[in-house]
Design a protein around this motif. Structure first.
Motif, mmCIF file in Angstrom:
data_model
loop_
_atom_site.group_PDB
_atom_site.id
_atom_site.type_symbol
_atom_site.label_atom_id
_atom_site.label_comp_id
_atom_site.label_asym_id
_atom_site.label_seq_id
_atom_site.Cartn_x
_atom_site.Cartn_y
_atom_site.Cartn_z
ATOM 1 N N GLY A 59 0.817 -1.203 0.000
ATOM 2 C CA GLY A 59 0.000 0.000 0.000
ATOM 3 C C GLY A 59 0.849 1.249 0.000
ATOM 4 N N PRO A 60 0.223 2.393 0.140
ATOM 5 C CA PRO A 60 0.963 3.661 0.143
ATOM 6 C C PRO A 60 1.731 3.851 1.443
ATOM 7 C CG PRO A 60 -1.350 4.058 0.586
ATOM 8 C CD PRO A 60 -1.233 2.596 0.265
ATOM 9 N N MET A 61 2.717 4.737 1.397
ATOM 10 C CA MET A 61 3.517 5.002 2.595
ATOM 11 C C MET A 61 4.063 6.430 2.537
ATOM 12 S SD MET A 61 6.861 2.943 4.095
ATOM 13 C CE MET A 61 5.900 1.478 4.451
ATOM 14 N N PHE A 62 4.117 7.054 3.717
ATOM 15 C CA PHE A 62 4.677 8.391 3.859
ATOM 16 C C PHE A 62 5.976 8.317 4.661
ATOM 17 C CE2 PHE A 62 0.248 9.433 3.094
ATOM 18 C CZ PHE A 62 0.330 10.553 2.265
ATOM 19 N N ILE A 63 6.835 9.277 4.417
ATOM 20 C CA ILE A 63 8.071 9.447 5.184
ATOM 21 C C ILE A 63 8.170 10.921 5.583
ATOM 22 C CG2 ILE A 63 10.584 9.547 5.025
ATOM 23 C CD1 ILE A 63 9.690 6.762 5.390
ATOM 24 N N VAL A 64 8.433 11.162 6.853
ATOM 25 C CA VAL A 64 8.659 12.528 7.328
ATOM 26 C C VAL A 64 10.148 12.709 7.587
ATOM 27 C CG1 VAL A 64 8.304 14.168 9.210
ATOM 28 C CG2 VAL A 64 6.384 12.846 8.340
ATOM 29 N N GLU A 65 10.711 13.739 6.994
ATOM 30 C CA GLU A 65 12.115 14.075 7.180
ATOM 31 C C GLU A 65 12.210 15.327 8.047
ATOM 32 O OE1 GLU A 65 16.433 14.038 6.074
ATOM 33 O OE2 GLU A 65 14.838 12.672 6.662
ATOM 34 N N GLN A 66 12.720 15.169 9.265
ATOM 35 C CA GLN A 66 12.869 16.288 10.184
ATOM 36 C C GLN A 66 14.321 16.747 10.160
ATOM 37 O OE1 GLN A 66 11.290 14.190 13.625
ATOM 38 N NE2 GLN A 66 9.464 15.467 13.561
ATOM 39 N N MET A 67 14.517 17.979 9.695
ATOM 40 C CA MET A 67 15.860 18.510 9.491
ATOM 41 C C MET A 67 16.263 19.451 10.625
ATOM 42 S SD MET A 67 15.451 19.198 5.378
ATOM 43 C CE MET A 67 13.722 19.693 5.511
ATOM 44 N N PRO A 68 17.550 19.539 10.912
ATOM 45 C CA PRO A 68 18.009 20.405 12.005
ATOM 46 C C PRO A 68 17.909 21.884 11.696
ATOM 47 C CG PRO A 68 19.890 19.495 10.843
ATOM 48 C CD PRO A 68 18.671 18.816 10.283
ATOM 49 N N ALA A 69 17.696 22.223 10.442
ATOM 50 C CA ALA A 69 17.553 23.626 10.049
ATOM 51 C C ALA A 69 16.635 23.677 8.833
ATOM 52 C CB ALA A 69 18.918 24.237 9.727
ATOM 53 N N SER A 70 16.243 24.868 8.478
ATOM 54 C CA SER A 70 15.368 25.027 7.330
ATOM 55 C C SER A 70 16.045 24.510 6.067
ATOM 56 C CB SER A 70 15.005 26.504 7.168
ATOM 57 O OG SER A 70 14.153 26.682 6.057
ATOM 58 N N GLY A 71 15.255 23.826 5.205
ATOM 59 C CA GLY A 71 15.839 23.271 3.997
ATOM 60 C C GLY A 71 14.796 22.603 3.124
ATOM 61 N N THR A 72 15.246 21.878 2.118
ATOM 62 C CA THR A 72 14.373 21.145 1.209
ATOM 63 C C THR A 72 14.816 19.682 1.180
ATOM 64 O OG1 THR A 72 15.794 21.677 -0.679
ATOM 65 C CG2 THR A 72 13.968 23.173 -0.221
ATOM 66 N N VAL A 73 13.913 18.811 0.726
ATOM 67 C CA VAL A 73 14.210 17.383 0.701
ATOM 68 C C VAL A 73 13.720 16.771 -0.610
ATOM 69 C CG1 VAL A 73 12.033 16.846 1.882
ATOM 70 C CG2 VAL A 73 13.921 15.201 1.959
ATOM 71 N N SER A 74 14.451 15.781 -1.098
ATOM 72 C CA SER A 74 14.056 15.012 -2.274
ATOM 73 C C SER A 74 14.466 13.564 -2.036
ATOM 74 C CB SER A 74 14.716 15.563 -3.545
ATOM 75 O OG SER A 74 16.132 15.497 -3.431
ATOM 76 N N ALA A 75 13.931 12.663 -2.844
ATOM 77 C CA ALA A 75 14.221 11.235 -2.662
ATOM 78 C C ALA A 75 14.195 10.526 -4.012
ATOM 79 C CB ALA A 75 13.208 10.608 -1.707
ATOM 80 N N ASP A 76 14.730 9.290 -4.017
ATOM 81 C CA ASP A 76 14.744 8.511 -5.246
ATOM 82 C C ASP A 76 13.825 7.298 -5.091
ATOM 83 O OD1 ASP A 76 16.069 6.924 -3.446
ATOM 84 O OD2 ASP A 76 17.884 6.659 -4.648
ATOM 85 N N GLY A 78 10.912 6.247 -6.681
ATOM 86 C CA GLY A 78 9.459 6.341 -6.673
ATOM 87 C C GLY A 78 8.880 7.217 -5.588
ATOM 88 N N TRP A 79 9.712 7.825 -4.772
ATOM 89 C CA TRP A 79 9.243 8.713 -3.717
ATOM 90 C C TRP A 79 9.145 10.139 -4.248
ATOM 91 C CZ3 TRP A 79 7.918 6.845 1.130
ATOM 92 C CH2 TRP A 79 8.306 5.521 1.402
ATOM 93 N N GLN A 80 8.068 10.807 -3.892
ATOM 94 C CA GLN A 80 7.861 12.201 -4.276
ATOM 95 C C GLN A 80 7.747 13.044 -3.012
ATOM 96 O OE1 GLN A 80 5.210 12.592 -7.945
ATOM 97 N NE2 GLN A 80 4.565 10.597 -7.169
ATOM 98 N N CYS A 81 8.488 14.134 -2.972
ATOM 99 C CA CYS A 81 8.605 14.920 -1.741
ATOM 100 C C CYS A 81 8.166 16.359 -1.960
ATOM 101 C CB CYS A 81 10.044 14.904 -1.235
ATOM 102 S SG CYS A 81 10.739 13.251 -0.992
ATOM 103 N N ALA A 82 7.806 16.999 -0.863
ATOM 104 C CA ALA A 82 7.411 18.405 -0.878
ATOM 105 C C ALA A 82 7.589 18.963 0.515
ATOM 106 C CB ALA A 82 5.964 18.565 -1.345
ATOM 107 N N GLY A 83 7.437 20.272 0.623
ATOM 108 C CA GLY A 83 7.525 20.921 1.926
ATOM 109 C C GLY A 83 8.854 21.611 2.131
ATOM 110 N N ASN A 84 8.771 22.814 2.692
ATOM 111 C CA ASN A 84 9.965 23.565 3.052
ATOM 112 C C ASN A 84 10.031 23.705 4.567
ATOM 113 O OD1 ASN A 84 10.945 24.109 0.396
ATOM 114 N ND2 ASN A 84 9.281 25.587 0.142
ATOM 115 N N GLY A 85 10.974 24.478 5.039
ATOM 116 C CA GLY A 85 11.121 24.615 6.482
ATOM 117 C C GLY A 85 11.964 23.487 7.037
ATOM 118 N N SER A 86 11.714 23.102 8.263
ATOM 119 C CA SER A 86 12.519 22.062 8.902
ATOM 120 C C SER A 86 11.880 20.682 8.805
ATOM 121 C CB SER A 86 12.734 22.408 10.385
ATOM 122 O OG SER A 86 11.487 22.517 11.054
ATOM 123 N N GLU A 87 10.765 20.554 8.096
ATOM 124 C CA GLU A 87 10.093 19.253 7.977
ATOM 125 C C GLU A 87 9.663 19.026 6.538
ATOM 126 O OE1 GLU A 87 7.148 17.347 10.997
ATOM 127 O OE2 GLU A 87 5.896 18.293 9.474
#
Length: 269
Positions: A59-76, A78-87
């Motif tokens: 089934g579907p699955m989410f991943i939360v990336e909590q960063m120590p400072a503001s930033g952006t995230v991407s993944a490889d 088949g994962w699609q990412c969004a969101g700015n800030g620290s999460e």
């Protein structure tokens, strides 16, 4: 025999729990790539997700990336990412994991700063929560925003705020699914989003999480150089001011002395 029965009972309980709540036995591990991170540059983290339960997950699955400072995230993979800030939030529409099997993924973050102290970078597997009104659960709102955005709607960003654009995106999604917008429940919304797998997930569900300490490149910050230059300018300004005051005092002294001599000469005459 007593010990064996207790073990069998625990296995049955764990088996039952995994059947009711998918993903409770997921295990997450995370480590930084071989290169140190530098603010403003891409930093790699290797993540491994293991199905430690007794049942297959599909089934579907989410991943939360909590960063120590503001930033952006991407993944490889088949994962699609969004969101700015620290999460950051990443989504994979279809994850298949047999018991004991693992999947590996790479998360790439770009940090605008290094944070304070020993910065931690954490990843976790969240699950949407329909036991609370949608607008009261920020993370679930972010998940809805990400899905509607990936499907071509315009929720106005992935920030967890239930604003007018997010409401309009949800309404458009439900309308396209042939549902009555005014009478839809959160469970029906979950079905429209393709989240049938998450309907039985409760608010007390265990959330697999892993953290790692971020190894940053230590560099001299431009701010410190600017501070030193500013201090040097202030010192020079004070020196110039002191020289000006000194010159003024000398000039004033000469003026007073000349004025005194002039008065003395006038008295003689």
């Amino acid at each position: 025999h007593v010990v064996r029965r207790e073990k069998t009972h625990k296995l049955k309980q764990r088996n039952k729990l995994n059947t009711r709540v998918p993903g409770t036995a997921f295990i997450v591990s995370k480590k930084q790539g071989k290169d140190k991170c530098r603010p403003g540059s891409k930093c790699r983290f290797d993540v491994e997700i293991t199905n430690g339960g007794f049942h297959s997950y599909s089934g579907p699955m989410f991943i939360v990336e909590q960063m120590p400072a503001s930033g952006t995230v991407s993944a490889d993979g088949g994962w699609q990412c969004a969101g700015n800030g620290s999460e950051g939030l990443c989504f994979n529409e279809q994850v298949d994991l047999q018991p004991g099997r693992s999947l590996k993924m790479t998360l790439n973050t770009v940090l605008k700063g290094s944070g304070r102290g020993n910065p931690q970078n954490c990843v976790s597997i969240p699950w949407p929560n329909h036991d609370r009104p949608l607008g009261e659960d920020r993370l679930t709102v972010k998940m809805v925003q990400l899905i509607t955005q990936l499907r071509g709607y315009k929720p106005g960003g992935v920030d967890g705020a239930m604003g007018a654009r997010t409401s309009s995106a949800i309404a458009a999604l439900l309308k396209d699914a042939g549902m009555n917008i005014n009478q839809v429940t959160d469970e029906e919304l979950f079905k429209a989003l393709g989240w049938e797998k998450f309907i039985n997930v409760g608010p007390d569900m265990e959330r697999a999480k892993a953290c790692t300490e971020v190894q940053m490149v230590v560099t001299r910050q431009p701010v410190k150089r600017e501070r030193r230059a500013s201090k040097r300018r202030r010192t020079e300004q004070r020196s110039d001011g002191n020289r000006t005051l000194k010159a003024f005092a000398i000039g004033a002294g000469i003026y007073l002395l000349n004025n005194k001599k002039k008065k003395k000469n006038d008295n003689h005459h």
